[in-house]
Scaffold this motif. Sequence first.
Motif, short mmCIF file in Angstrom:
data_model
loop_
_atom_site.label_atom_id
_atom_site.label_comp_id
_atom_site.label_asym_id
_atom_site.label_seq_id
_atom_site.Cartn_x
_atom_site.Cartn_y
_atom_site.Cartn_z
N VAL A 175 0.74 -1.32 -0.30
CA VAL A 175 0.12 0.17 -0.18
C VAL A 175 0.41 0.57 0.26
O VAL A 175 0.34 2.58 -0.28
N ALA A 176 1.98 1.23 0.27
CA ALA A 176 3.12 2.36 0.39
C ALA A 176 4.22 2.09 0.10
O ALA A 176 4.92 2.48 1.28
N PRO A 177 4.58 1.49 -1.01
CA PRO A 177 5.99 1.01 -1.10
C PRO A 177 7.00 1.95 -1.45
O PRO A 177 8.18 1.66 -0.26
N SER A 178 6.93 3.19 -1.22
CA SER A 178 8.10 4.78 -1.57
C SER A 178 8.68 4.52 0.36
O SER A 178 8.84 4.64 0.65
N ARG A 179 7.57 3.86 1.26
CA ARG A 179 7.46 4.13 2.34
C ARG A 179 9.04 3.41 3.04
O ARG A 179 8.75 3.25 4.00
N LEU A 180 8.90 2.11 2.97
CA LEU A 180 9.80 1.04 2.97
C LEU A 180 10.97 1.63 3.86
O LEU A 180 10.84 1.00 4.77
N PRO A 181 11.79 2.40 3.06
CA PRO A 181 13.40 2.75 3.60
C PRO A 181 12.47 3.22 5.06
O PRO A 181 13.73 3.03 6.03
N GLY A 182 11.66 4.05 4.99
CA GLY A 182 11.40 5.22 6.99
C GLY A 182 10.11 4.18 7.50
O GLY A 182 11.00 4.11 8.27
#
Length: 117
Positions: free
Chosen positions: A30-37
Amino acid sequence: MSVPHAESVGPLVPKPDLTLPALRQAVAVVAPSRLPGFFEDMQRAFVRAGDEGSVVPIRMFYREWGVVVEIARHPRIAARLRAAEAALDSDDPEVRDRAVREAGEIVRAAHREVAGG
């Protein structure tokens, strides 16, 4: 795994358990761009838990990311939150006040859902 179109009525993924594997998988969808965070917050939570000798930081991490997923798994709710956040830049104080109320309602509802109520 196929993700339904963002205009669908239902959630993108089922509500995940508040466990590392379930949250990691849900964030990846749902939010792959937030995986690093996610991974940075996880590292901080586990280090803090070790430093404090407490599981509270880990529970807080699970809860925080449970809320992120709860909002993101509902595209229409996530869009409302993004719109409210964008409206915070308005020159109109009434628009900003409505945006604060809207964002607050969305986040509080997500917290309630994650808490089981």
